[in-house]
Write an enzyme that holds these catalytic residues in place. Structure first.
Site, PDB file in Angstrom:
ATOM      1  N   PRO A   1       0.828  -1.208   0.000  1.00 32.81           N
ATOM      2  CA  PRO A   1       0.000   0.000   0.000  1.00 32.81           C
ATOM      3  C   PRO A   1       0.864   1.260   0.000  1.00 32.81           C
ATOM      4  O   PRO A   1       1.863   1.344   0.720  1.00 32.81           O
ATOM      5  CB  PRO A   1      -0.779  -0.114   1.307  1.00 32.81           C
ATOM      6  CG  PRO A   1      -0.716  -1.556   1.695  1.00 32.81           C
ATOM      7  CD  PRO A   1       0.600  -2.039   1.163  1.00 32.81           C
ATOM      8  N   PHE A   2       0.455   2.220  -0.808  1.00 31.51           N
ATOM      9  CA  PHE A   2       1.141   3.511  -0.889  1.00 31.51           C
ATOM     10  C   PHE A   2       0.108   4.608  -0.687  1.00 31.51           C
ATOM     11  O   PHE A   2      -0.846   4.721  -1.453  1.00 31.51           O
ATOM     12  CB  PHE A   2       1.831   3.666  -2.255  1.00 31.51           C
ATOM     13  CG  PHE A   2       2.611   4.944  -2.372  1.00 31.51           C
ATOM     14  CD1 PHE A   2       3.874   5.044  -1.834  1.00 31.51           C
ATOM     15  CD2 PHE A   2       2.063   6.034  -3.026  1.00 31.51           C
ATOM     16  CE1 PHE A   2       4.597   6.232  -1.940  1.00 31.51           C
ATOM     17  CE2 PHE A   2       2.777   7.223  -3.142  1.00 31.51           C
ATOM     18  CZ  PHE A   2       4.040   7.313  -2.595  1.00 31.51           C
TER      19      PHE A   2
END
Length: 65
Positions: free
Chosen positions: A2-3
């Protein structure tokens, strides 16, 4: 991995930004069932003179108040 990207007007303290990174990372890790080590956070601080609302920069709007 996840970013997370967060964009906001500059002016927060170092402590606030550290807490934001920590809490967002923990929340995303929990919600997505992703290892905390894989969560990335990018904070984008924008000067108030570079952020516009209704045709005026926030800086200008603040100066007019």
């Amino acid at each position: 991995m996840p970013f997370i990207q967060v964009t906001f007007i500059e002016g927060r303290t170092k402590e606030q930004k550290e807490l934001l990174i920590e809490e967002m990372s923990k929340t995303v890790s929990s919600v997505l069932d992703a290892p905390l080590e894989t969560v990335r956070v990018c904070l984008n601080e924008i000067p108030s003179s570079h952020w516009g609302i209704a045709g005026k920069s926030i800086q200008r709007r603040q100066n007019e108040e």
